[in-house]
Write a protein that holds these residues in place. Structure first.
Motif, short mmCIF file in Angstrom:
data_model
loop_
_atom_site.label_atom_id
_atom_site.label_comp_id
_atom_site.label_asym_id
_atom_site.label_seq_id
_atom_site.Cartn_x
_atom_site.Cartn_y
_atom_site.Cartn_z
N HIS A 69 -9.06 7.47 0.30
CA HIS A 69 -9.48 7.53 -1.03
C HIS A 69 -8.74 9.18 -1.60
O HIS A 69 -8.28 9.03 -2.69
N TYR A 70 -9.00 10.24 -1.02
CA TYR A 70 -8.24 11.34 -1.35
C TYR A 70 -6.76 11.31 -1.39
O TYR A 70 -5.98 11.75 -2.10
N GLY A 71 -6.26 10.44 -0.43
CA GLY A 71 -4.77 10.33 -0.27
C GLY A 71 -3.98 9.58 -1.37
O GLY A 71 -3.11 10.04 -2.07
N ASP A 72 -5.00 8.91 -1.98
CA ASP A 72 -4.67 7.99 -3.50
C ASP A 72 -4.59 8.90 -4.41
O ASP A 72 -4.17 8.45 -5.61
N ARG A 73 -5.87 9.72 -4.39
CA ARG A 73 -5.80 10.74 -5.63
C ARG A 73 -5.11 11.95 -5.81
O ARG A 73 -4.73 12.33 -6.79
N LEU A 74 -4.97 12.58 -4.70
CA LEU A 74 -4.55 13.91 -4.68
C LEU A 74 -3.08 13.77 -4.09
O LEU A 74 -2.42 15.03 -4.09
N PHE A 207 4.58 8.88 -5.13
CA PHE A 207 3.31 8.94 -5.72
C PHE A 207 3.42 10.10 -7.04
O PHE A 207 2.61 10.00 -7.86
N GLU A 208 4.45 10.75 -7.15
CA GLU A 208 4.62 11.75 -8.03
C GLU A 208 4.78 10.92 -9.32
O GLU A 208 4.37 11.39 -10.54
N LYS A 215 -1.21 6.53 -13.62
CA LYS A 215 -1.71 5.48 -12.87
C LYS A 215 -2.66 5.73 -11.53
O LYS A 215 -3.11 4.75 -10.71
N VAL A 216 -2.85 6.97 -11.38
CA VAL A 216 -3.77 7.51 -10.15
C VAL A 216 -5.23 7.16 -10.65
O VAL A 216 -5.58 7.34 -11.77
N LEU A 217 -5.72 6.39 -9.68
CA LEU A 217 -7.11 6.02 -9.84
C LEU A 217 -8.33 6.79 -9.43
O LEU A 217 -8.19 7.56 -8.40
N THR A 350 1.08 0.92 -4.97
CA THR A 350 1.04 2.55 -4.83
C THR A 350 -0.25 3.27 -4.85
O THR A 350 -0.68 3.88 -4.24
N ASN A 351 -0.93 2.88 -5.99
CA ASN A 351 -2.16 3.39 -6.52
C ASN A 351 -3.32 3.17 -5.25
O ASN A 351 -4.45 3.99 -5.48
N VAL A 352 -3.31 2.38 -4.42
CA VAL A 352 -4.20 2.20 -3.42
C VAL A 352 -3.69 2.01 -2.06
O VAL A 352 -4.22 1.51 -1.09
N ARG A 353 -2.40 2.25 -1.93
CA ARG A 353 -1.68 2.06 -0.72
C ARG A 353 -2.05 2.94 0.39
O ARG A 353 -2.07 2.63 1.50
#
Length: 365
Positions: A69-74, A207-208, A215-217, A350-353
């Motif tokens: 969760h946090y890896g895809d957000r932060l 990710f950047e 597109k970050v969820l 990418t946004n849920v990878r």
């Protein structure tokens, strides 16, 4: 070091600690059993120790969910620093737990807590480490995945490099009292080196770019489980196909042979070292071939080889057979491991990878 070399090193260091920790616990199981379960038979103590070892896998899916969760957000880097600290420190602290004879049942409680904490930290390690590399290198992903997957063999060799001299040169009484703790305490050094390496790297360019495009969820796991659940099943089956054979070969087979008095602890360590060397070699062979021939054919062929040698390894006993079976398992595991690492990472957007990678890998363990 170049920036790309820094990325590879930063990706590898955490998974080195992961496999190192798995190896030293399973290899030291006989000594750990006597320390924490002294009031039951040797066979019962060993079984309880292996069950304690297995508890670390209970919290891995939880860690996969939280850190995914946090890896895809932060971002990948921040979370990988945290998973490194959690897994490395919990491994080191295991070597500091007093024996059951000293503090009673509290010793077992502390051991279980640290195994659960370790599993939680490791739940987010592999998924993020793989992405740190594969989101930096867009081509030859099977080859670059090999660096992460080679940490299995590296962790085993690192553990044997510490364990073999202890077992060979020191009396068994020392190993049962203090000696088994030394490999665990050494993980503190690896953590310090790992933090230094991971602080130097930047966030992945993929990710950047995702952040720039907004597109970050907010809830990547919701997106993952509603829209990509089929991919989770595929990824879990891929990872499980290789992981189950590995744990049988490295964690269970040596303990069974040692308990049956067919091999010594030193024989088990030597066999594991041979596995480590062969695994590193065939991980890179598998990664290279998968870029040229495809991921699926290598994974299917390697798993077939593992199945063929599984049942004879249970019934044919002795040092020679033990070394032969470990060597064949190393070939099978190495050939499949890099292709599955690249393949799992490639099937998720990418946004849920991070969440997808971690869930697929940890659900299979």
């Amino acid at each position: 070091m170049s920036e790309k070399t820094d990325v590879i090193a930063a990706s590898m260091i955490g998974t080195i600690i992961e496999w190192y920790g798995i190896f030293i616990f399973s290899s030291g199981a006989i000594y750990i059993a006597r320390t924490f379960y002294p009031n039951v038979s040797a066979a019962e103590a060993l079984l309880l120790t292996l069950l304690t070892f297995a508890l670390g896998f209970v919290t891995r899916p939880v860690g996969a969910y939280v850190f995914g969760h946090y890896g895809d957000r932060l971002g990948r880097k921040k979370i990988l620093l945290l998973t490194l600290l959690i897994s490395g420190i919990s491994t080191g602290l295991t070597g500091l737990i007093p024996s059951e004879a000293s503090i009673g049942v509290m010793a077992i409680v502390l051991l279980v807590i640290l195994r659960l904490v370790l599993g939680f930290g490791l739940g987010g390690e592999w998924g993020g480490a793989m992405l740190l590399t594969l989101e930096t290198f867009k081509k030859r992903r099977g080859f670059f995945a090999s660096f992460i997957q080679s940490t299995v063999g590296i962790g085993l060799l690192l553990g044997t490099a510490i364990f073999i001299p202890l077992v060979y040169f020191l009396p068994s009484s020392f190993m049962y009292s203090i000696g088994w703790r030394i490999p665990f305490l050494a993980s503190f050094v690896i953590v310090i080196v790992g933090v230094f390496i991971r602080l130097k790297v930047k966030e992945t360019p993929v990710f950047e770019e995702e952040k720039k495009k907004n597109k970050v969820l907010k809830s990547p796991e919701k997106e993952l489980f509603t829209k990509h659940w089929k991919k989770i099943i595929v990824g879990t089956l891929l990872a499980g196909s290789s992981g189950n054979f590995f744990y049988f070969a490295i964690s269970l087979l040596p303990v069974l042979f040692e308990d049956a008095k067919e091999i010594t602890v030193l024989d088990g360590l030597i066999g594991t070292a041979i596995f480590g060397v062969l695994d590193i070699i065939f991980v890179f062979i598998g990664g290279q071939l998968s870029d040229k021939k495809g991921r699926r054919i290598l994974i299917a062929g390697a798993n077939l080889l593992a199945l063929i040698i599984l049942f004879p390894s249970i019934y044919l006993v002795g040092v020679d057979y033990f070394i032969l079976f470990l060597s064949l398992f190393a070939v099978a595991h190495g050939l499949s491991y890099s292709p599955l690492g690249a393949m799992i990472s490639e099937i998720f957007p990418t946004n849920v990878r991070y969440s997808g990678n971690s869930a697929s890998y940890q659900y299979s363990q």
